[in-house]
Design an enzyme around this catalytic site. Structure first.
Site, PDB file in Angstrom:
ATOM      1  N   CYS A 131       0.772  -1.166  -0.089  1.00  0.00           N
ATOM      2  CA  CYS A 131       0.148   0.040   0.003  1.00  0.00           C
ATOM      3  C   CYS A 131       0.956   1.392  -0.104  1.00  0.00           C
ATOM      4  O   CYS A 131       1.832   1.272   0.756  1.00  0.00           O
ATOM      5  CB  CYS A 131      -0.808   0.087   1.137  1.00  0.00           C
ATOM      6  SG  CYS A 131      -2.057   1.561   1.404  1.00  0.00           S
ATOM      7  N   HIS A 152      -8.852  -3.767  -2.272  1.00  0.00           N
ATOM      8  CA  HIS A 152      -8.071  -2.884  -1.831  1.00  0.00           C
ATOM      9  C   HIS A 152      -8.331  -1.473  -1.734  1.00  0.00           C
ATOM     10  O   HIS A 152      -8.762  -0.792  -0.446  1.00  0.00           O
ATOM     11  CB  HIS A 152      -6.460  -3.117  -2.319  1.00  0.00           C
ATOM     12  CG  HIS A 152      -5.730  -2.264  -1.653  1.00  0.00           C
ATOM     13  ND1 HIS A 152      -4.621  -2.859  -0.862  1.00  0.00           N
ATOM     14  CD2 HIS A 152      -5.504  -1.128  -1.506  1.00  0.00           C
ATOM     15  CE1 HIS A 152      -3.926  -1.784  -0.132  1.00  0.00           C
ATOM     16  NE2 HIS A 152      -4.195  -0.537  -0.812  1.00  0.00           N
ATOM     17  N   GLU A 153      -8.696  -0.912  -2.858  1.00  0.00           N
ATOM     18  CA  GLU A 153      -9.205   0.519  -3.085  1.00  0.00           C
ATOM     19  C   GLU A 153     -10.599   0.740  -2.221  1.00  0.00           C
ATOM     20  O   GLU A 153     -10.749   1.658  -1.575  1.00  0.00           O
ATOM     21  CB  GLU A 153      -9.254   1.138  -4.343  1.00  0.00           C
ATOM     22  CG  GLU A 153      -7.823   0.767  -4.911  1.00  0.00           C
ATOM     23  CD  GLU A 153      -6.783   1.592  -4.368  1.00  0.00           C
ATOM     24  OE1 GLU A 153      -6.972   2.503  -3.600  1.00  0.00           O
ATOM     25  OE2 GLU A 153      -5.721   0.856  -4.337  1.00  0.00           O
ATOM     26  N   HIS A 192     -10.084   1.007   1.208  1.00  0.00           N
ATOM     27  CA  HIS A 192      -9.697   2.314   1.702  1.00  0.00           C
ATOM     28  C   HIS A 192     -10.961   3.134   1.805  1.00  0.00           C
ATOM     29  O   HIS A 192     -10.771   4.095   2.943  1.00  0.00           O
ATOM     30  CB  HIS A 192      -8.839   2.753   0.829  1.00  0.00           C
ATOM     31  CG  HIS A 192      -7.327   2.586   0.744  1.00  0.00           C
ATOM     32  ND1 HIS A 192      -6.459   2.716   2.131  1.00  0.00           N
ATOM     33  CD2 HIS A 192      -6.311   2.052  -0.010  1.00  0.00           C
ATOM     34  CE1 HIS A 192      -5.420   2.279   1.880  1.00  0.00           C
ATOM     35  NE2 HIS A 192      -5.285   1.795   0.640  1.00  0.00           N
TER      36      HIS A 192
END
Length: 192
Positions: free
Chosen positions: A104, A146-147, A150
């Site tokens: 990351c 993953h995004e 976030h």
């Protein structure tokens, strides 16, 4: 991109938000204004992602708590996927769960084996407000998940348990970018 300019060419490289910053640990707000400021934000996200040599970047990683991310990421067949999603929703994850190395830009230089599904579908909007659906497999599916994490206020470290989590916590405490107190209690920061 024959029909338009290269993404990020008109953007400004912004400082990355690092682990421990509260903006990374809170859910982001929905975008309601699809005007020129949003277009500038997307350009800045691309410019910053490319400067940091990443494959994806969420708005809160540059300190902006809005539901937007960009990507330029290959899948496991080395097919390039390039784009952005505004107000994304992860609507489907399926297939096998694969533990693979994940890093990351907000935890620079670190990575850990993280479990993700090998297929993901994200729905959202473009900067002009048009509906978009993005399908990802393999590494690109990992990027999409993953995004989206976030934008919910999570980092990949939050998915780790046991020795993988303890090892990453130690690495975070020792990281040169971690200016916080590296004494007792610093490991808790990675789990916020």
């Amino acid at each position: 991109m024959r029909d338009g300019s290269i993404p990020g060419v008109h953007g400004r490289v912004r400082p990355l938000t690092l682990l421990g910053d509260p903006v990374l640990h809170a859910p982001c707000e929905e975008v309601t204004d699809f005007g020129p400021e949003l277009a500038r934000l997307v350009e800045d996200l691309f410019a910053t992602m490319y400067a940091a040599q990443g494959v994806g970047l969420a708005a809160n990683q540059i300190g902006v708590p809005l539901r937007v991310f960009v990507y330029d990421c290959p899948d496991d067949e080395d097919v390039r996927h390039l784009g952005h999603v505004v107000n994304p929703r992860l609507v489907e994850t399926d297939g096998v769960v694969v533990r693979g190395p994940e890093g990351c830009l907000s935890l620079p230089g670190l990575e850990a084996g993280t479990e993700r599904h090998d297929h993901a579908v994200v729905e959202g909007r473009t900067v002009t407000g048009e509906s978009v659906t993005v399908h990802g497999t393999g590494f690109f599916a990992r990027c999409l998940q993953h995004e989206c994490d976030h934008l919910e206020g999570r980092v990949y470290a939050d998915r780790l348990t046991g020795w993988r989590r303890r090892r990453l916590d130690r690495q975070v405490r020792r990281a040169s970018w971690n200016g916080r107190d590296r004494g007792a209690g610093g490991a808790a920061e990675a789990g916020d």
